[in-house]
Design a protein around this motif. Structure first.
Motif, mmCIF file in Angstrom:
data_model
loop_
_atom_site.group_PDB
_atom_site.id
_atom_site.type_symbol
_atom_site.label_atom_id
_atom_site.label_comp_id
_atom_site.label_asym_id
_atom_site.label_seq_id
_atom_site.Cartn_x
_atom_site.Cartn_y
_atom_site.Cartn_z
ATOM 1 N N ARG A 50 -2.629 4.435 0.589
ATOM 2 C CA ARG A 50 -2.302 4.886 -0.773
ATOM 3 C C ARG A 50 -0.984 5.676 -0.803
ATOM 4 O O ARG A 50 -0.254 5.657 -1.791
ATOM 5 C CB ARG A 50 -3.428 5.760 -1.338
ATOM 6 C CG ARG A 50 -4.750 5.034 -1.533
ATOM 7 C CD ARG A 50 -5.793 5.944 -2.180
ATOM 8 N NE ARG A 50 -7.108 5.317 -2.172
ATOM 9 C CZ ARG A 50 -8.137 5.713 -1.433
ATOM 10 N NH1 ARG A 50 -8.014 6.782 -0.651
ATOM 11 N NH2 ARG A 50 -9.290 5.075 -1.487
ATOM 12 N N GLU A 51 -0.693 6.370 0.306
ATOM 13 C CA GLU A 51 0.487 7.248 0.343
ATOM 14 C C GLU A 51 1.758 6.535 0.793
ATOM 15 O O GLU A 51 2.824 7.165 0.867
ATOM 16 C CB GLU A 51 0.223 8.436 1.273
ATOM 17 C CG GLU A 51 -0.867 9.383 0.790
ATOM 18 C CD GLU A 51 -0.472 10.107 -0.491
ATOM 19 O OE1 GLU A 51 0.704 10.493 -0.622
ATOM 20 O OE2 GLU A 51 -1.348 10.282 -1.370
ATOM 21 N N VAL A 52 1.679 5.241 1.108
ATOM 22 C CA VAL A 52 2.878 4.496 1.524
ATOM 23 C C VAL A 52 3.921 4.562 0.413
ATOM 24 O O VAL A 52 3.647 4.250 -0.748
ATOM 25 C CB VAL A 52 2.534 3.025 1.833
ATOM 26 C CG1 VAL A 52 3.810 2.198 2.007
ATOM 27 C CG2 VAL A 52 1.690 2.931 3.101
ATOM 28 N N GLU A 53 5.136 4.985 0.762
ATOM 29 C CA GLU A 53 6.199 5.120 -0.225
ATOM 30 C C GLU A 53 6.994 3.827 -0.348
ATOM 31 O O GLU A 53 7.369 3.210 0.654
ATOM 32 C CB GLU A 53 7.141 6.268 0.152
ATOM 33 C CG GLU A 53 6.572 7.642 -0.142
ATOM 34 C CD GLU A 53 7.657 8.705 -0.186
ATOM 35 O OE1 GLU A 53 8.651 8.570 0.552
ATOM 36 O OE2 GLU A 53 7.520 9.658 -0.963
ATOM 37 N N LEU A 54 7.266 3.434 -1.589
ATOM 38 C CA LEU A 54 7.954 2.177 -1.871
ATOM 39 C C LEU A 54 9.183 2.430 -2.733
ATOM 40 O O LEU A 54 9.138 3.254 -3.664
ATOM 41 C CB LEU A 54 7.014 1.220 -2.610
ATOM 42 C CG LEU A 54 5.659 0.938 -1.953
ATOM 43 C CD1 LEU A 54 4.751 0.219 -2.935
ATOM 44 C CD2 LEU A 54 5.833 0.120 -0.690
ATOM 45 N N ILE A 55 10.260 1.718 -2.437
ATOM 46 C CA ILE A 55 11.427 1.785 -3.318
ATOM 47 C C ILE A 55 11.090 1.057 -4.621
ATOM 48 O O ILE A 55 10.326 0.080 -4.617
ATOM 49 C CB ILE A 55 12.672 1.167 -2.659
ATOM 50 C CG1 ILE A 55 12.431 -0.308 -2.287
ATOM 51 C CG2 ILE A 55 13.087 1.969 -1.431
ATOM 52 C CD1 ILE A 55 13.683 -1.042 -1.841
ATOM 53 N N ILE A 56 11.649 1.511 -5.731
ATOM 54 C CA ILE A 56 11.354 0.911 -7.032
ATOM 55 C C ILE A 56 12.668 0.500 -7.712
ATOM 56 O O ILE A 56 13.202 1.220 -8.580
ATOM 57 C CB ILE A 56 10.581 1.882 -7.951
ATOM 58 C CG1 ILE A 56 9.385 2.501 -7.215
ATOM 59 C CG2 ILE A 56 10.127 1.160 -9.224
ATOM 60 C CD1 ILE A 56 8.283 1.502 -6.878
ATOM 61 N N ASP A 93 5.225 -3.744 -15.028
ATOM 62 C CA ASP A 93 6.401 -3.134 -15.643
ATOM 63 C C ASP A 93 7.095 -2.182 -14.663
ATOM 64 O O ASP A 93 8.191 -1.679 -14.936
ATOM 65 C CB ASP A 93 6.021 -2.381 -16.918
ATOM 66 C CG ASP A 93 5.008 -1.264 -16.667
ATOM 67 O OD1 ASP A 93 4.239 -1.372 -15.679
ATOM 68 O OD2 ASP A 93 4.972 -0.292 -17.451
ATOM 69 N N ILE A 94 6.426 -1.958 -13.502
ATOM 70 C CA ILE A 94 7.010 -1.126 -12.442
ATOM 71 C C ILE A 94 7.389 -1.981 -11.230
ATOM 72 O O ILE A 94 8.485 -1.856 -10.688
ATOM 73 C CB ILE A 94 6.032 -0.018 -11.993
ATOM 74 C CG1 ILE A 94 5.724 0.917 -13.162
ATOM 75 C CG2 ILE A 94 6.622 0.776 -10.813
ATOM 76 C CD1 ILE A 94 4.706 1.996 -12.812
ATOM 77 N N MET A 95 6.460 -2.866 -10.833
ATOM 78 C CA MET A 95 6.720 -3.698 -9.656
ATOM 79 C C MET A 95 6.074 -5.066 -9.794
ATOM 80 O O MET A 95 4.878 -5.175 -10.057
ATOM 81 C CB MET A 95 6.228 -3.020 -8.374
ATOM 82 C CG MET A 95 6.500 -3.834 -7.111
ATOM 83 S SD MET A 95 6.312 -2.883 -5.592
ATOM 84 C CE MET A 95 7.721 -1.773 -5.676
ATOM 85 N N TRP A 132 17.289 4.243 -4.277
ATOM 86 C CA TRP A 132 16.333 3.859 -5.311
ATOM 87 C C TRP A 132 15.268 4.951 -5.479
ATOM 88 O O TRP A 132 14.946 5.678 -4.545
ATOM 89 C CB TRP A 132 15.611 2.557 -4.926
ATOM 90 C CG TRP A 132 16.502 1.382 -4.660
ATOM 91 C CD1 TRP A 132 16.737 0.779 -3.453
ATOM 92 C CD2 TRP A 132 17.280 0.649 -5.613
ATOM 93 N NE1 TRP A 132 17.598 -0.276 -3.591
ATOM 94 C CE2 TRP A 132 17.958 -0.384 -4.919
ATOM 95 C CE3 TRP A 132 17.475 0.764 -6.997
ATOM 96 C CZ2 TRP A 132 18.800 -1.287 -5.546
ATOM 97 C CZ3 TRP A 132 18.312 -0.141 -7.631
ATOM 98 C CH2 TRP A 132 18.964 -1.156 -6.909
ATOM 99 N N ASN A 133 14.729 5.045 -6.688
ATOM 100 C CA ASN A 133 13.564 5.904 -6.876
ATOM 101 C C ASN A 133 12.424 5.386 -6.017
ATOM 102 O O ASN A 133 12.346 4.192 -5.720
ATOM 103 C CB ASN A 133 13.134 5.910 -8.350
ATOM 104 C CG ASN A 133 14.121 6.650 -9.224
ATOM 105 O OD1 ASN A 133 14.807 7.563 -8.760
ATOM 106 N ND2 ASN A 133 14.207 6.258 -10.494
#
Length: 390
Positions: free
Chosen positions: A345-351, A307-309, A203-204
């Motif tokens: 803030r920098e935590v990366e999440l799958i989208i 519209d994103i999450m 996932w992005n």
């Protein structure tokens, strides 16, 4: 029914053997405070000191029906008591920082005594003898011995134990049902999205900072969290989130003047709260009933660009074990452990696609309704308080 002191009910109350645990592995197991975690006797939470000759500690070997009580601990855990029920030929040494109580069995049944020690009356009396210090609290054995409890005849004690044992079994059965539903939600999440950290489905990804709404700032809340006054702006703190459920009834209050200095963290009526102190990375979602409240420095409110999450999907994502553990590891500090805002803030999440997020959220909501139904049936089944028995 007679009133007896603890001293009258037990012929021995003493601390355990003074053995330094952990220096040598193996040997006979030794109890420690962790042995009583979750109000049960945990054989997987013993200490060891390489003791192979048991003769020196013969008088400290636990006997079937012995009670272990925490008397040096955090305030909320003082008086925590577990019943030891021997299995086979095991030999376990009673270690330091837990009191061992041996019952006069012609007066009191150990299992009944254990239930007594969780009664409201006993907890009140423990509170009165508690001595607090900086890092922990304690009470003296001499004071414990003076506490009074209600002791009916042995046949009545046996009846009460039977009722409470059956009630506890019902509770365990319901907890297992709820756990299975939780496991089902987790399994469905992995099936649909894979592990959110390893991201096997490719996932992005976006940073948390990039998916929050334009009116949301990931930042600390109010430094002064207020007091118990009746008027003012309610302020959420980590302690106000219990088992990931927000509690509105006991919030501290601050003035509107102070709250307005932190306008960026005033709740809008639908957001996810995440703890950045105490229980790091615990989450909950709050609705309209919390609109206008503010948050203390240990909580950050999050609103998403839907519209994103989807907000509910973000909560399930943040609660997933691998990602949640990853966030916890980012917390730093010596005396005060907290999560730095930049790290959050920098935590990366799958989208994943929003429609797919919504499908999962709908599934999870159905599971939550099933959990509510179980709890409702359970409460209607007559969960009674037996505290007046004691």
């Amino acid at each position: 029914m007679s009133i007896r002191t603890i001293d009258e009910c037990f012929y021995q109350i003493r601390n355990g053997a003074n053995i330094k645990q952990g220096t040598v592995e193996g040997g006979y197991p030794i109890t420690r405070i962790e042995t009583t975690a979750n109000d049960r006797f945990n054989r997987d939470r013993m200490g060891y000191a390489g003791i192979t000759d048991i003769e020196k500690y013969e008088s400290y070997i636990l006997q079937d029906g012995d009670l272990l009580m925490s008397h040096i601990n955090s305030v909320q855990y003082l008086g925590r008591t577990v019943l030891y029920e021997k299995q086979g030929n095991e030999k376990i040494i009673h270690g330091m920082n837990l009191l061992g109580l041996k019952a006069r069995r012609d007066i009191i049944i150990p299992a009944y005594a254990r239930y007594c020690f969780y009664s409201y009356s006993f907890r009140q009396q423990i509170g009165r003898i508690t001595k607090k210090s900086v890092n922990q609290a304690s009470f003296a054995v001499a004071d414990l011995k003076k506490i009074k409890i209600k002791v009916p005849d042995l046949s009545e004690q046996s009846r009460v134990v039977d009722i409470l044992n059956r009630l506890n079994q019902v509770i365990k059965d319901r907890q297992q049902e709820l756990q299975k539903l939780d496991d089902l939600t987790k399994a469905r999440f992995v099936e649909m999205f894979g592990d959110p950290v390893d991201n096997p489905m490719g996932w992005n990804k976006k940073r948390l900072q990039d998916i929050v709404s334009d009116d949301c700032s990931i930042s600390y809340g109010i430094v002064q969290t207020g007091d118990d006054k009746e008027e003012g702006v309610p302020v959420f703190r980590p302690v106000d989130i219990v088992n990931r459920v927000p509690k509105l009834d006991e919030l501290k209050k601050t003035t509107e003047e102070i709250s307005n200095k932190y306008k960026r963290t005033i709740l809008k009526g639908r957001e996810m709260l995440i703890t950045v102190r105490a229980n790091i990375a615990d989450t909950c979602i709050v609705g309209e009933e919390f609109k206008g409240c503010n948050v203390g420095r240990g909580i950050v409110p999050i609103r998403t660009k839907e519209d994103i999450m989807v907000l509910e999907f973000l909560k399930y994502l943040m609660d997933s074990k691998h990602l949640n553990d990853d966030i916890k590891r980012k917390a730093k500090g010596i005396t005060l452990i907290q999560l730095n805002m930049e790290d959050l803030r920098e935590v990366e999440l799958i989208i994943p696609p929003v429609e797919q997020q919504k499908i999962f959220v709908d599934f999870a909501k159905k599971i939550d309704k099933s959990k509510v139904a179980i709890l409702k049936n359970y409460s209607q089944g007559g969960v009674l308080s037996y505290d007046n028995q004691f």
